[in-house]
Each structure stands twice: as C-alpha cells, then as structure tokens.
Enzyme design. Structure first.
Site, short mmCIF file in Angstrom:
data_model
loop_
_atom_site.label_atom_id
_atom_site.label_comp_id
_atom_site.label_asym_id
_atom_site.label_seq_id
_atom_site.Cartn_x
_atom_site.Cartn_y
_atom_site.Cartn_z
N CYS A 41 0.83 -1.20 0.00
CA CYS A 41 0.00 0.00 0.00
C CYS A 41 0.87 1.25 0.00
O CYS A 41 1.44 1.61 1.03
CB CYS A 41 -0.93 0.00 1.22
SG CYS A 41 -2.00 1.45 1.33
N CYS A 54 -0.49 4.07 2.23
CA CYS A 54 -0.24 3.85 3.66
C CYS A 54 1.22 4.11 4.03
O CYS A 54 1.51 4.72 5.07
CB CYS A 54 -0.57 2.41 4.04
SG CYS A 54 -2.20 1.83 3.53
N ASP A 55 2.14 3.65 3.20
CA ASP A 55 3.53 3.54 3.63
C ASP A 55 4.53 4.44 2.90
O ASP A 55 5.72 4.43 3.24
CB ASP A 55 3.99 2.08 3.48
CG ASP A 55 3.20 1.14 4.39
OD1 ASP A 55 2.76 1.61 5.46
OD2 ASP A 55 3.03 -0.04 4.04
#
Length: 334
Positions: free
Chosen positions: A140, A143-144
């Site tokens: 992701c 997300c990261d």
C-alpha cells in the site's frame, strides 16, 4: 447450548478494524453482539508496524491498535469468538439468519459481513520475510510512502492501482522504478499516459521497465535489493533498493459467501454504498470486502460504524430494504 443462548441481535463475521468498529457500536447500543473470526482479531492491519495516517493517533502499530480496539469492544459486552470459520449461512423464513461456524451454530437478527481482503502476492523468496514497511515490503503506497522518504524503491505491477500508487511514491522516494511482466501496462490510457509523461521528464525520479519480473527479495534485517529477470531474454540482475511495493491485486475473503449474497465478478460484496445493504435483507457489509471500498484503515472503521447504525435502523424499520438511498445532504440524524 440452548438455541436461545445462541440467538444474537447482531453477529459480525470478521474481527478486523471494520468488524471491531461495528461490534463497538452494536455493543454500546446494548445489542447482544458476537464477532466470529476464523483466526485472531486484527486481520491485515496486524502486519503493519507503523500506522501514522489514522486521525488522532500520531503513531501506533497495528497490533497495538487491535489490542486497544478489542479491549474496548469487550468492555461493552460484545463477544469475540476466534478460531471459528463460517461454513454455512441461511436466511430463515422467520427473518433470522443461521450461521454455522466450526462446530457451533448461531442465530442472529442482523448480520454484518466484514471478512476483509488479502493482498495478492508474488510468491517469491523474501516476500514474507520482509512483509512490513519497517522491513521493506509493502502492498500500500498510500499507507507507507512516507516511510520511504528519500529512499530507493521498486514497484511491481501494471494495472490502475500500480500506476496510481507508483506516481504517489514519486512524491516521497528519491528513486522509483516500476516493473511489469508484460510489454505494456494494463492501466487505463489516461493513467498510462501520465505515467509515461512523468518517466520522460529529464528531471524525473521515475524509471519504467517492461517485460521484467522479480524472482527474489533479499537482505539481512531489511530489504537490500531484488533479483530481476528479463521475461524475454532471461537475463538476470541484482537491483539494489530500500523497499519493494507490490501492486498485483487484492482478493476479498468472500469465497464462503457465494450463493448467499450477490458478489461482483472479482468476489467483492455488492452493496449500495450509502446504506451498505447487501442483496439479503438484514445483511450488511463493511470494509475491504465490499465494492467501492477505499482499502484504508480509517474508511474500514467508518464502514463498520455505518453498518452497525444501519442494523439498528433496520430493526426499527424492516422496510429499510425497500427505501432508496437518501439524497438529503443533511442526513437523518440517526
């Protein structure tokens, strides 16, 4: 166990963030609530060592967040039953729903489906070893990406998500390389054009490699590189990088629901995205398992809250299933 003891107001299948959020709201509303989970609470989020995009929490690990959510859910009386895989579901003539999970059978007035989804994997050596962002493998970018600021990353994939997430990563990483096993990208033309335009810029930090596959992710404590292979020539090389982002698809954990509720061709639960109603009255869906999901922690939790509130509304008015989604921008205050 007597049948009455196994009759619940609300049963939730799946103890990930969506399921736990639904259980919190249902339990706090004094509804007899159970969460059925085939493994342990948490789902995919427990493999995330740093969460920094959940509103109100600066930083927390997935495991810590789930532990706090579970404790909160149980404080309001909701039961979490782990190690029980749902094998059968049936809508009964009296309106209740019967579930078979492991050796147990349950009845419920309302059902929330929150089994989550699983990232498709490459299945190569090293992928599971470095599975979280701290070690270097992620699924992701949204997300990261911030964890890889000014670092060199390799992305894998050729669809819309791969292209969108790769472009997002170029805002953070110093060097981004996207590989795809085919000789052209599968993403829509508008996205592919944007990707190619970005790569052509002489000041770009983006490189594209077609007809290329990853065969191994290597490193000591974290990712140090990836073994690449040219799909046409068979030529191999060691590609040094700090992280690997794998964007090759997501599979909803909904195989057990076929024949019970309507699913998309990809297996996602069909719902109206306003009320989260499925094709079966009294059955709602929440989180990454449904069509249109944003695949984010915050939105999964929001889905769980919405589904629990809609169950409560359904109990008060079973004709909810015949109502169109409200177009009132102010909502109804429930």
């Amino acid at each position: 166990m007597a049948e009455q003891e196994n009759l619940y107001d609300v049963i939730i299948i799946g103890a990930g963030p969506a399921g736990l959020a639904a259980a919190l709201y249902a339990g706090r509303d004094k509804l007899k609530t159970a969460v059925i989970e085939k493994l342990l609470p948490g789902g995919q989020i427990t493999t995330t060592d740093r969460i920094e995009n959940f509103p109100g929490i600066v930083k927390i690990s997935g495991v810590e967040l789930v532990m706090q959510m579970q404790k909160q859910v149980e404080s309001f009386g909701a039961q979490i039953k782990t190690g029980r895989e749902v094998s059968a579901l049936e809508k009964l003539p009296d309106g209740n729903i019967r579930l078979k999970a492991g050796k147990d059978e349950f009845l419920t007035r309302g059902l929330i489906l929150a089994p989550g989804s699983s990232y498709s994997k490459l299945g190569i050596p090293g992928e599971d070893t470095f599975r979280n962002a701290g070690a270097g493998v992620s699924y992701c970018g949204t997300c990261d990406a911030p964890f890889f600021k000014d670092k060199k990353v390799l992305c894998v994939g050729g669809g819309n998500t791969a292209v969108e997430e790769t472009l997002h990563l170029t805002k953070f990483a110093s060097d981004v390389t996207l590989i795809h096993r085919r000789n052209e990208f599968r993403a829509t033309k508008v996205l592919t054009d944007e990707l190619l335009e970005k790569a052509k810029d002489k000041n770009s930090n983006l490189d594209l490699r077609l007809s290329t596959v990853a065969t191994e992710i290597y490193g000591s404590k974290s990712v140090e590189g990836v073994k690449l292979k040219n799909a046409k020539t068979g030529e191999e090389e060691n590609f040094s990088c700090d992280g690997v982002f794998i964007f090759v698809g997501t599979k909803p954990n909904t195989g057990f629901l076929r024949g019970f509720v309507d699913l998309s061709d990809e297996g996602f639960i069909k719902v109206d995205c306003g009320y989260l109603r499925t094709s079966v009255p009294g059955v709602f869906a929440a989180g990454d398992c449904r069509i249109g999901a944003a695949m984010q922690l915050a939105t999964a939790i929001g889905d769980g809250v919405t589904a629990a509130m809609m169950v409560k509304r359904y109990f008060a008015d079973p004709d909810l299933w015949n109502e169109p989604v409200s177009e009132d921008p102010q909502g109804e205050g429930w």
